[in-house]
Motif scaffolding. Structure first.
Motif, PDB file in Angstrom:
ATOM      1  N   THR A  36     -25.609   0.116   3.734  1.00 43.58           N
ATOM      2  CA  THR A  36     -24.337   0.663   4.229  1.00 43.58           C
ATOM      3  C   THR A  36     -23.645  -0.371   5.113  1.00 43.58           C
ATOM      4  N   ASP A  37     -22.386  -0.104   5.373  1.00 45.68           N
ATOM      5  CA  ASP A  37     -21.637  -0.857   6.388  1.00 45.68           C
ATOM      6  C   ASP A  37     -21.721  -2.382   6.216  1.00 45.68           C
ATOM      7  N   ASN A  38     -21.298  -2.833   5.062  1.00 43.89           N
ATOM      8  CA  ASN A  38     -21.314  -4.274   4.797  1.00 43.89           C
ATOM      9  C   ASN A  38     -20.121  -4.977   5.433  1.00 43.89           C
ATOM     10  N   HIS A  39     -19.073  -4.200   5.739  1.00 45.96           N
ATOM     11  CA  HIS A  39     -17.907  -4.708   6.488  1.00 45.96           C
ATOM     12  C   HIS A  39     -17.414  -6.065   5.978  1.00 45.96           C
ATOM     13  N   LEU A  40     -17.214  -6.152   4.666  1.00 47.60           N
ATOM     14  CA  LEU A  40     -16.727  -7.415   4.103  1.00 47.60           C
ATOM     15  C   LEU A  40     -15.390  -7.791   4.738  1.00 47.60           C
ATOM     16  N   GLY A 100     -20.713   3.496   2.517  1.00 48.70           N
ATOM     17  CA  GLY A 100     -19.382   3.401   3.132  1.00 48.70           C
ATOM     18  C   GLY A 100     -19.174   2.159   3.979  1.00 48.70           C
ATOM     19  N   ASP A 101     -17.886   1.875   4.274  1.00 46.03           N
ATOM     20  CA  ASP A 101     -17.501   0.648   4.979  1.00 46.03           C
ATOM     21  C   ASP A 101     -17.959  -0.607   4.230  1.00 46.03           C
ATOM     22  N   LEU A 102     -17.696  -0.621   2.936  1.00 47.99           N
ATOM     23  CA  LEU A 102     -17.944  -1.862   2.205  1.00 47.99           C
ATOM     24  C   LEU A 102     -17.007  -2.936   2.757  1.00 47.99           C
ATOM     25  N   ASN A 119     -15.096   5.069   7.325  1.00 49.91           N
ATOM     26  CA  ASN A 119     -13.861   5.166   8.105  1.00 49.91           C
ATOM     27  C   ASN A 119     -13.053   3.874   8.032  1.00 49.91           C
ATOM     28  N   HIS A 120     -13.719   2.754   7.690  1.00 56.23           N
ATOM     29  CA  HIS A 120     -12.990   1.486   7.621  1.00 56.23           C
ATOM     30  C   HIS A 120     -12.312   1.256   6.278  1.00 56.23           C
ATOM     31  N   ASP A 121     -12.814   1.908   5.231  1.00 55.56           N
ATOM     32  CA  ASP A 121     -12.181   1.674   3.935  1.00 55.56           C
ATOM     33  C   ASP A 121     -11.716   2.979   3.289  1.00 55.56           C
ATOM     34  N   LEU A 164     -23.784  10.106   3.417  1.00 49.18           N
ATOM     35  CA  LEU A 164     -22.600  10.404   4.231  1.00 49.18           C
ATOM     36  C   LEU A 164     -22.296   9.252   5.183  1.00 49.18           C
ATOM     37  N   HIS A 165     -21.145   9.338   5.823  1.00 46.43           N
ATOM     38  CA  HIS A 165     -20.687   8.261   6.708  1.00 46.43           C
ATOM     39  C   HIS A 165     -20.058   8.911   7.936  1.00 46.43           C
ATOM     40  N   GLN A 166     -20.878   9.287   8.893  1.00 41.06           N
ATOM     41  CA  GLN A 166     -20.390  10.044  10.057  1.00 41.06           C
ATOM     42  C   GLN A 166     -21.150   9.612  11.300  1.00 41.06           C
ATOM     43  N   GLY A 175     -24.747   6.593   6.684  1.00 34.24           N
ATOM     44  CA  GLY A 175     -23.920   5.420   6.955  1.00 34.24           C
ATOM     45  C   GLY A 175     -23.166   5.584   8.269  1.00 34.24           C
ATOM     46  N   HIS A 176     -22.533   4.555   8.711  1.00 35.60           N
ATOM     47  CA  HIS A 176     -21.655   4.527   9.882  1.00 35.60           C
ATOM     48  C   HIS A 176     -22.338   4.010  11.150  1.00 35.60           C
ATOM     49  N   GLU A 177     -23.571   4.438  11.400  1.00 33.82           N
ATOM     50  CA  GLU A 177     -24.275   3.939  12.583  1.00 33.82           C
ATOM     51  C   GLU A 177     -24.818   2.547  12.238  1.00 33.82           C
ATOM     52  N   HIS A 178     -24.517   1.567  13.077  1.00 31.48           N
ATOM     53  CA  HIS A 178     -24.844   0.192  12.696  1.00 31.48           C
ATOM     54  C   HIS A 178     -26.258  -0.252  13.043  1.00 31.48           C
ATOM     55  N   ASP A 179     -26.953   0.488  13.920  1.00 32.52           N
ATOM     56  CA  ASP A 179     -28.344   0.115  14.218  1.00 32.52           C
ATOM     57  C   ASP A 179     -29.192   0.380  12.981  1.00 32.52           C
TER      58      ASP A 179
HETATM   59 MN   LIG Z   1     -19.205   0.742   9.901  1.00 30.02          MN
END
Ligand SMILES: [Mn+2]
Length: 424
Positions: free
Chosen positions: A17-21, A57-59, A126-128, A212-214, A240-244
């Protein structure tokens, strides 16, 4: 008839999750970090011969990613997801429902015009999330190109019915419930008003996954998803969503689902949680049993987070004449230790990366504060973020800290920990 070879029935899914490209793509040093990690993830998927990739989420880091980000992502997906290797999973549910936002609503590996060897499924974060008049997400663009299967989005938020994607491999049947990001308060309200439906598949030999992404950590009333609103028939949640990175599946309520939180693959803030080693998961499901093997990401830039409490005035060691110089010297010693730690982490790396360093400097008096940016310049050749290495705050002894200020960490709310407290 049952399959004779168990291997033919083991579902293998790479979860991330959360690859934040695109994160940091205009910053010096770190511009390639998000793409490098994503490529490593795709390489791990290929190496481990997974049946599919599931993203939480947050690819992308931006809802309207730069042309550069979109191009890099497209190239990576094309490189690893197209090919002749046959896909072993059968898609059993109604594709026109799952992919109704597409002109050609079929799963990419069944599209006769495409040659997909590695299917990628993703919800949005939430980012994408979709934006603009036509509500288009960057994931829609990749979907239209046939490179990913984007699912679990709703345009009508008055009620939600999550119909699962039904997949089968040999004797194993998986139902994936996708819930793309919805503002937490709104989603909690929908749950409370019983307007979120997750119909269970009739027969009970399905392995049920919710992605999910919350918010998971308690960020205020109704501003996170409490565990008890997740239906008990769900076997595993990919959060997804929590970065730890908390990838090891844990049961957080009695009889509740197992929860795995892969965390981000690139640090998007210099917080302590992001400094933990990054992993993705190799999920293996056989009928109703599963395990997640944690795969470390080796291409991720090391990030060392630490804090230092400066010398206390009134003590023998305190330098009354030059508190600032003393602080700088102590901080320099600490930074050397941190850089050393990063070096050890990369011992096996033939081209080591300059580390991210964040030192939280706790001072007693303002006479101890120095110019952090100026000191950072000394590390320009050795540290990736010389401009923001130091964060200053007034030292407050533990007993005086206001408990209400702290965000409740995920661990604080976990069932396992609560049970430990009760036993004590
Ligand atoms: Mn994220």
């Amino acid at each position: 008839m049952a399959n004779e070879n168990v291997d033919d029935s083991i579902f293998k899914i790479l979860v991330a999750t959360d690859n934040h490209l695109g994160y940091g793509e205009t910053k010096p040093n770190i511009a390639q970090d998000s793409f490098r990690a994503f490529e490593e993830i795709l390489q791990l998927a290929v190496k481990n011969e997974v049946d599919m990739v599931l993203l939480g989420g947050d690819l992308f880091h931006e809802s309207q990613p730069s042309s550069h980000s979109l191009q890099k992502c497209t190239e990576l997906l094309k490189k690893y997801c197209l090919g002749d290797k046959p896909v072993a999973i059968e898609f059993l549910s109604d594709q026109s429902e799952h992919f109704s936002h597409l002109k050609n609503p079929v799963v990419n590996y069944e599209d006769p015009d495409l040659n997909i060897c590695l299917p990628v499924f993703s919800i949005h974060g939430n980012h994408d999330s979709p934006g603009g008049n036509e509500l288009v997400s960057a994931l829609d663009i990749l979907s239209s190109a046939g490179l990913i299967n984007y699912f679990g989005r709703w345009n009508d938020l008055s009620k939600i019915e999550i119909k699962p994607i039904l997949l089968k491999k040999g004797d194993t049947k998986i139902a994936i419930y996708g819930l793309s990001h919805i503002p937490d308060q709104r989603l909690v309200r929908l749950f409370q008003e019983k307007k979120v439906k997750m119909p269970r598949v009739d027969d009970d030999d399905w392995f049920n996954i919710l992605v999910l992404h919350q918010n998971r950590a308690n960020r205020g009333i109704k501003n996170f998803i409490p565990y008890d609103i997740i239906p008990e028939f769900i076997n595993l949640v990919i959060w997804g969503h929590e970065h730890d990175c908390n990838i090891e599946p844990k049961q957080c309520t009695q009889n509740g689902p197992y929860i795995s939180q892969p965390g981000s693959s690139v640090a998007t803030s210099l917080s302590e949680g992001e400094s933990a080693d990054k992993h993705v998961g190799l999920l293996k499901v056989y009928k109703d049993t599963f395990k997640i093997i944690s795969l470390p990401l080796k291409s991720v830039r090391p990030f060392i987070f630490d804090d230092i409490i400066l010398c206390k005035p009134g003590t023998d060691d305190f330098n009354l004449d030059a508190p600032k110089e003393q602080a700088i010297n102590d901080v320099k010693t600490k930074v050397e230790e941190m850089i050393q730690k990063a070096t050890i982490k990369q011992e096996d790396n033939s081209t080591p990366l300059k580390p991210l360093i964040r030192l939280s400097v706790k001072y007693y008096t303002e006479t101890q504060i120095f110019n952090g940016i100026r000191l950072g310049h000394h590390y320009e050749n050795r540290v990736a973020n010389p401009g923001d290495m130091f964060k200053f705050s007034n030292y407050v002894p533990k007993e005086r800290r206001n408990r209400k200020d702290g965000v409740c960490a995920v661990d604080d709310t976990e069932f396992n920990d609560v049970s430990v407290l009760i036993r004590m």
